[in-house]
Design a protein around this motif. Structure first.
Motif, PDB file in Angstrom:
ATOM      1  N   GLY A 198       0.817  -1.206   0.000  1.00 17.04           N
ATOM      2  CA  GLY A 198       0.000   0.000   0.000  1.00 17.04           C
ATOM      3  C   GLY A 198       0.849   1.252   0.000  1.00 17.04           C
ATOM      4  O   GLY A 198       0.508   2.252  -0.633  1.00 17.04           O
ATOM      5  N   GLN A 199       1.975   1.215   0.692  1.00 14.32           N
ATOM      6  CA  GLN A 199       2.870   2.374   0.763  1.00 14.32           C
ATOM      7  C   GLN A 199       3.468   2.685  -0.614  1.00 14.32           C
ATOM      8  O   GLN A 199       3.528   3.844  -1.015  1.00 14.32           O
ATOM      9  CB  GLN A 199       3.982   2.096   1.777  1.00 14.32           C
ATOM     10  CG  GLN A 199       4.882   3.272   2.033  1.00 14.32           C
ATOM     11  CD  GLN A 199       5.912   2.967   3.112  1.00 14.32           C
ATOM     12  OE1 GLN A 199       5.980   1.851   3.620  1.00 14.32           O
ATOM     13  NE2 GLN A 199       6.702   3.950   3.465  1.00 14.32           N
ATOM     14  N   GLN A 200       3.881   1.663  -1.340  1.00 11.41           N
ATOM     15  CA  GLN A 200       4.420   1.875  -2.684  1.00 11.41           C
ATOM     16  C   GLN A 200       3.347   2.407  -3.623  1.00 11.41           C
ATOM     17  O   GLN A 200       3.602   3.294  -4.429  1.00 11.41           O
ATOM     18  CB  GLN A 200       4.991   0.566  -3.244  1.00 11.41           C
ATOM     19  CG  GLN A 200       6.210   0.069  -2.513  1.00 11.41           C
ATOM     20  CD  GLN A 200       6.555  -1.374  -2.870  1.00 11.41           C
ATOM     21  OE1 GLN A 200       5.695  -2.140  -3.306  1.00 11.41           O
ATOM     22  NE2 GLN A 200       7.812  -1.739  -2.660  1.00 11.41           N
ATOM     23  N   ALA A 201       2.130   1.863  -3.512  1.00 16.43           N
ATOM     24  CA  ALA A 201       1.028   2.315  -4.363  1.00 16.43           C
ATOM     25  C   ALA A 201       0.682   3.769  -4.060  1.00 16.43           C
ATOM     26  O   ALA A 201       0.423   4.558  -4.975  1.00 16.43           O
ATOM     27  CB  ALA A 201      -0.190   1.425  -4.165  1.00 16.43           C
ATOM     28  N   ARG A 202       0.683   4.145  -2.778  1.00 17.16           N
ATOM     29  CA  ARG A 202       0.401   5.524  -2.387  1.00 17.16           C
ATOM     30  C   ARG A 202       1.451   6.468  -2.952  1.00 17.16           C
ATOM     31  O   ARG A 202       1.132   7.556  -3.431  1.00 17.16           O
ATOM     32  CB  ARG A 202       0.375   5.616  -0.859  1.00 17.16           C
ATOM     33  CG  ARG A 202      -0.766   6.422  -0.316  1.00 17.16           C
ATOM     34  CD  ARG A 202      -0.800   6.433   1.209  1.00 17.16           C
ATOM     35  NE  ARG A 202      -1.414   5.214   1.737  1.00 17.16           N
ATOM     36  CZ  ARG A 202      -0.761   4.266   2.406  1.00 17.16           C
ATOM     37  NH1 ARG A 202       0.516   4.369   2.652  1.00 17.16           N
ATOM     38  NH2 ARG A 202      -1.392   3.211   2.840  1.00 17.16           N
ATOM     39  N   ALA A 203       2.711   6.046  -2.924  1.00 11.76           N
ATOM     40  CA  ALA A 203       3.799   6.881  -3.443  1.00 11.76           C
ATOM     41  C   ALA A 203       3.673   7.080  -4.952  1.00 11.76           C
ATOM     42  O   ALA A 203       4.028   8.146  -5.470  1.00 11.76           O
ATOM     43  CB  ALA A 203       5.153   6.258  -3.105  1.00 11.76           C
ATOM     44  N   GLN A 204       3.160   6.079  -5.654  1.00 13.26           N
ATOM     45  CA  GLN A 204       2.991   6.182  -7.108  1.00 13.26           C
ATOM     46  C   GLN A 204       1.618   6.733  -7.492  1.00 13.26           C
ATOM     47  O   GLN A 204       1.287   6.804  -8.668  1.00 13.26           O
ATOM     48  CB  GLN A 204       3.189   4.807  -7.756  1.00 13.26           C
ATOM     49  CG  GLN A 204       4.586   4.286  -7.624  1.00 13.26           C
ATOM     50  CD  GLN A 204       4.753   2.940  -8.310  1.00 13.26           C
ATOM     51  OE1 GLN A 204       4.002   2.594  -9.219  1.00 13.26           O
ATOM     52  NE2 GLN A 204       5.748   2.176  -7.869  1.00 13.26           N
ATOM     53  N   LYS A 205       0.828   7.108  -6.461  1.00 12.02           N
ATOM     54  CA  LYS A 205      -0.529   7.636  -6.661  1.00 12.02           C
ATOM     55  C   LYS A 205      -1.362   6.699  -7.527  1.00 12.02           C
ATOM     56  O   LYS A 205      -1.903   7.092  -8.557  1.00 12.02           O
ATOM     57  CB  LYS A 205      -0.490   9.040  -7.239  1.00 12.02           C
ATOM     58  CG  LYS A 205       0.136  10.027  -6.295  1.00 12.02           C
ATOM     59  CD  LYS A 205      -0.159  11.429  -6.667  1.00 12.02           C
ATOM     60  CE  LYS A 205       0.367  12.325  -5.560  1.00 12.02           C
ATOM     61  NZ  LYS A 205      -0.025  13.685  -5.709  1.00 12.02           N
ATOM     62  N   MET A 206      -1.448   5.443  -7.056  1.00 12.85           N
ATOM     63  CA  MET A 206      -2.132   4.420  -7.831  1.00 12.85           C
ATOM     64  C   MET A 206      -2.952   3.551  -6.872  1.00 12.85           C
ATOM     65  O   MET A 206      -2.484   3.149  -5.842  1.00 12.85           O
ATOM     66  CB  MET A 206      -1.046   3.635  -8.560  1.00 12.85           C
ATOM     67  CG  MET A 206      -1.307   2.258  -8.896  1.00 12.85           C
ATOM     68  SD  MET A 206       0.107   1.591  -9.766  1.00 12.85           S
ATOM     69  CE  MET A 206       0.181   2.679 -11.156  1.00 12.85           C
ATOM     70  N   GLY A 207      -4.206   3.306  -7.251  1.00  8.93           N
ATOM     71  CA  GLY A 207      -5.074   2.447  -6.450  1.00  8.93           C
ATOM     72  C   GLY A 207      -5.114   1.052  -7.054  1.00  8.93           C
ATOM     73  O   GLY A 207      -4.409   0.745  -8.012  1.00  8.93           O
ATOM     74  N   GLY A 208      -5.955   0.210  -6.496  1.00  6.94           N
ATOM     75  CA  GLY A 208      -6.091  -1.156  -7.011  1.00  6.94           C
ATOM     76  C   GLY A 208      -6.922  -2.013  -6.115  1.00  6.94           C
ATOM     77  O   GLY A 208      -7.648  -1.523  -5.254  1.00  6.94           O
ATOM     78  N   GLU A 209      -6.809  -3.313  -6.315  1.00  4.41           N
ATOM     79  CA  GLU A 209      -7.553  -4.279  -5.507  1.00  4.41           C
ATOM     80  C   GLU A 209      -6.743  -4.624  -4.265  1.00  4.41           C
ATOM     81  O   GLU A 209      -5.560  -4.991  -4.366  1.00  4.41           O
ATOM     82  CB  GLU A 209      -7.811  -5.548  -6.327  1.00  4.41           C
ATOM     83  CG  GLU A 209      -8.607  -6.575  -5.578  1.00  4.41           C
ATOM     84  CD  GLU A 209      -8.846  -7.843  -6.385  1.00  4.41           C
ATOM     85  OE1 GLU A 209      -9.487  -8.756  -5.821  1.00  4.41           O
ATOM     86  OE2 GLU A 209      -8.396  -7.932  -7.534  1.00  4.41           O
ATOM     87  N   ILE A 210      -7.360  -4.526  -3.105  1.00  9.94           N
ATOM     88  CA  ILE A 210      -6.674  -4.845  -1.836  1.00  9.94           C
ATOM     89  C   ILE A 210      -6.737  -6.347  -1.642  1.00  9.94           C
ATOM     90  O   ILE A 210      -7.787  -6.896  -1.313  1.00  9.94           O
ATOM     91  CB  ILE A 210      -7.341  -4.136  -0.651  1.00  9.94           C
ATOM     92  CG1 ILE A 210      -7.527  -2.656  -0.924  1.00  9.94           C
ATOM     93  CG2 ILE A 210      -6.529  -4.352   0.621  1.00  9.94           C
ATOM     94  CD1 ILE A 210      -8.455  -1.973   0.042  1.00  9.94           C
ATOM     95  N   LEU A 211      -5.626  -7.027  -1.856  1.00  9.21           N
ATOM     96  CA  LEU A 211      -5.598  -8.481  -1.746  1.00  9.21           C
ATOM     97  C   LEU A 211      -5.590  -8.940  -0.296  1.00  9.21           C
ATOM     98  O   LEU A 211      -6.360  -9.814   0.093  1.00  9.21           O
ATOM     99  CB  LEU A 211      -4.378  -9.048  -2.464  1.00  9.21           C
ATOM    100  CG  LEU A 211      -4.305  -8.832  -3.962  1.00  9.21           C
ATOM    101  CD1 LEU A 211      -2.994  -9.371  -4.513  1.00  9.21           C
ATOM    102  CD2 LEU A 211      -5.487  -9.484  -4.653  1.00  9.21           C
ATOM    103  N   ALA A 212      -4.703  -8.362   0.525  1.00  5.44           N
ATOM    104  CA  ALA A 212      -4.539  -8.844   1.894  1.00  5.44           C
ATOM    105  C   ALA A 212      -3.934  -7.772   2.779  1.00  5.44           C
ATOM    106  O   ALA A 212      -3.374  -6.795   2.289  1.00  5.44           O
ATOM    107  CB  ALA A 212      -3.652 -10.086   1.907  1.00  5.44           C
ATOM    108  N   GLU A 213      -4.025  -8.007   4.073  1.00  2.00           N
ATOM    109  CA  GLU A 213      -3.344  -7.187   5.080  1.00  2.00           C
ATOM    110  C   GLU A 213      -2.488  -8.117   5.925  1.00  2.00           C
ATOM    111  O   GLU A 213      -2.935  -9.207   6.289  1.00  2.00           O
ATOM    112  CB  GLU A 213      -4.348  -6.459   5.967  1.00  2.00           C
ATOM    113  CG  GLU A 213      -5.150  -5.420   5.251  1.00  2.00           C
ATOM    114  CD  GLU A 213      -6.189  -4.746   6.130  1.00  2.00           C
ATOM    115  OE1 GLU A 213      -6.511  -5.291   7.202  1.00  2.00           O
ATOM    116  OE2 GLU A 213      -6.651  -3.663   5.738  1.00  2.00           O
TER     117      GLU A 213
END
Length: 132
Positions: free
Chosen positions: A115-130
């Protein structure tokens, strides 16, 4: 018998192996599972993993990681999006498990990432797991 949710199967095998303090666990291989396991290794939740063929079937062997006192590094692991109810989010709504102490694993258009990498790239997606 066909498996309806291979990612949930992977997470359950990891959860059960850590609970029983196994050194390693084998899971049937797929590209998505290999990418989820790669993210877990990059974030330090597992020691290593290896892809190989076992009697013609591709298998991923995951080597689990434990602390000095024998506790599993993976304290909890939870499937978020599932086949019956997919969970998508934009980059501003990506969850922060345990207020940032854990990671969210997302499948984005640029691959599987935290999630941190996706936030840095300003990109969303499907949340697979926590994982925490």
């Amino acid at each position: 018998m066909a498996m309806t949710d291979p990612v949930a199967d992977l997470l359950t095998r990891l959860r059960n192996a850590v609970r029983e303090r196994h050194e390693k666990v084998e899971v049937p291989a797929s590209r998505l599972k290999a990418n989820v396991i790669r993210v877990l290794k990059e974030e330090g939740y597992i020691k290593n993993f290896r892809l190989h063929r076992d009697e013609g079937m591709p298998v991923i062997k995951v080597y689990l990681k434990y602390t000095e006192d024998g506790q599993g590094v993976i304290r909890g692991i939870r499937r978020v999006s599932r086949p019956g109810l997919r969970r998508y989010c934009g980059y501003s709504a990506i969850p922060r498990p345990l207020s940032g102490a854990g990671i969210a694993i997302l499948s984005t258009s640029k691959g599987v990432m935290t999630g941190q990498q996706a936030r840095a790239q300003k990109m969303g997606g499907e949340i697979l797991a926590e994982v925490w």
